[in-house]
Design an enzyme around this catalytic site. Structure first.
Site, PDB file in Angstrom:
ATOM      1  N   GLU A  33      41.279  94.057   7.197  1.00 37.30           N
ATOM      2  CA  GLU A  33      39.991  94.299   6.620  1.00 37.30           C
ATOM      3  C   GLU A  33      40.164  94.843   4.884  1.00 37.30           C
ATOM      4  O   GLU A  33      39.102  94.709   4.359  1.00 37.30           O
ATOM      5  CB  GLU A  33      39.308  95.452   7.471  1.00 37.30           C
ATOM      6  CG  GLU A  33      38.930  94.636   8.682  1.00 37.30           C
ATOM      7  CD  GLU A  33      38.927  95.619  10.076  1.00 37.30           C
ATOM      8  OE1 GLU A  33      38.945  96.862   9.750  1.00 37.30           O
ATOM      9  OE2 GLU A  33      38.871  95.075  11.114  1.00 37.30           O
ATOM     10  N   LYS A  67      38.967 102.800  12.590  1.00 36.76           N
ATOM     11  CA  LYS A  67      38.113 102.325  11.650  1.00 36.76           C
ATOM     12  C   LYS A  67      36.903 103.116  11.271  1.00 36.76           C
ATOM     13  O   LYS A  67      37.291 104.347  11.126  1.00 36.76           O
ATOM     14  CB  LYS A  67      37.507 100.721  12.304  1.00 36.76           C
ATOM     15  CG  LYS A  67      38.638  99.715  12.810  1.00 36.76           C
ATOM     16  CD  LYS A  67      38.240  98.396  13.020  1.00 36.76           C
ATOM     17  CE  LYS A  67      39.197  97.740  13.876  1.00 36.76           C
ATOM     18  NZ  LYS A  67      39.233  96.292  13.600  1.00 36.76           N
ATOM     19  N   GLY A 103      39.532  91.833  16.566  1.00 37.35           N
ATOM     20  CA  GLY A 103      37.913  92.197  16.896  1.00 37.35           C
ATOM     21  C   GLY A 103      37.259  90.990  17.655  1.00 37.35           C
ATOM     22  O   GLY A 103      36.100  90.854  17.541  1.00 37.35           O
ATOM     23  N   SER A 158      43.140  92.465  19.311  1.00 37.49           N
ATOM     24  CA  SER A 158      42.339  92.396  20.846  1.00 37.49           C
ATOM     25  C   SER A 158      43.371  92.945  21.925  1.00 37.49           C
ATOM     26  O   SER A 158      43.071  92.254  22.980  1.00 37.49           O
ATOM     27  CB  SER A 158      41.552  90.898  21.260  1.00 37.49           C
ATOM     28  OG  SER A 158      40.619  90.574  20.295  1.00 37.49           O
ATOM     29  N   ASN A 190      43.591 102.574  15.950  1.00 39.31           N
ATOM     30  CA  ASN A 190      42.746 102.506  14.616  1.00 39.31           C
ATOM     31  C   ASN A 190      41.176 102.498  14.734  1.00 39.31           C
ATOM     32  O   ASN A 190      40.735 101.847  15.344  1.00 39.31           O
ATOM     33  CB  ASN A 190      43.202 101.012  13.874  1.00 39.31           C
ATOM     34  CG  ASN A 190      42.407 101.014  12.393  1.00 39.31           C
ATOM     35  OD1 ASN A 190      41.804 101.895  11.977  1.00 39.31           O
ATOM     36  ND2 ASN A 190      42.332  99.552  12.137  1.00 39.31           N
TER      37      ASN A 190
END
Ligand code: PEP
Length: 255
Positions: A99, A13, A175, A215, A11
């Protein structure tokens, strides 16, 4: 892992221009040349989708969008429909990422509409679920996941649930550099699989791939993949550098 084909999905982002995306794919294509039996998915930003689609043609990499709108078309400024994603070359779409839930108001009900809309166009939803740190500390992890799954999949027929990929992403691990331990992840994955079996039948429970996200990096992928109910990973930060992502994709050779 049984007969479930492992999936490693990246991903990106809100990172990478079209040029950067193409450079990444050219590097990745070389680095994964020998990889078999792993479904490799990348999720660039919308603007890079058609460029990446061109670059992965004929190869093993599949294309995902990071989100979609649930309507086929209409007056929804700034939104992208399922058909537009197909047109851009996508086969997969991430739905309900934490998110999106946190910053853009994606509720379980909205997530459910998006999953339904994706399935209607034969896009494979990568349905993200996961608890926050407060919820984990209050021992609400399983009830939160139960609610996310029951509301997110509320209107989805079991035959369609079969086609979905679930990504378990504990919000506290995204993250942050803090990964769930292999045991913590396996405990939740086995809960998710049991939920699928109880609600949608044994076949669905056996077939659905459940990815771990939070992570993930080359150093921890092999341990996670060795767990019985972990069928792959949804990777954020470590998916942005081709050489690092390729090491994760190459996990079978690390085992
Ligand atoms: C993600 O964004 O889905 C994610 C898991 O991010 P990271 O790997 O950076 O924690």
């Amino acid at each position: 892992m049984g007969d479930r084909r492992p999936v490693i999905a990246g991903n990106w982002k809100m990172y990478k221009t079209g040029k950067e995306a193409v450079e990444f794919i050219d590097d990745l294509n070389e680095l994964i040349a020998g990889v078999m039996d792993v479904e490799i998915v990348v999720a660039p930003p919308f603007t890079a989708l058609p460029l990446v689609a061109k670059r992965i043609k004929g190869g093993p990499v599949r294309l995902a969008a990071q989100d979609l709108h649930w309507e086929p078309e209409g007056a929804y400024t700034g939104e992208i429909s399922p058909k537009m994603l197909l047109d851009a070359g996508c086969s997969h779409v991430i739905v309900g990422h934490s998110e999106r839930r946190e910053y853009f108001g994606d509720t379980n009900a909205i997530v459910s509409r998006k999953i339904k809309a994706a399935l209607a166009e034969n896009l494979i939803p990568v349905f993200c679920i996961g608890e926050s740190l407060e919820e984990r500390e209050a021992e609400k992890t399983f009830s939160v996941l139960d609610k996310q799954m029951s509301e997110g999949l509320e209107t989805i027929d079991s035959n369609d649930v079969k086609k979905i990929i679930i990504a378990y992403e504990p919000v506290w691990a995204i993250g942050t550099g803090r990964t769930a331990s292999n045991e913590q992840a396996q405990e939740v994955h086995s809960f998710i699989r049991r939920y699928l079996t109880d609600r949608h039948g044994e076949e669905v429970g056996n077939i659905v791939r459940i990815l771990y996200g939070g992570s993930v990096k080359p150093e921890n992928i092999a341990g996670l993949m060795a767990a019985a109910d972990i069928d792959g990973a949804l990777v954020g930060g470590a998916s942005l550098t081709a050489s690092v992502f390729a090491r994760i994709v190459n996990f079978p050779y690390l085992l």
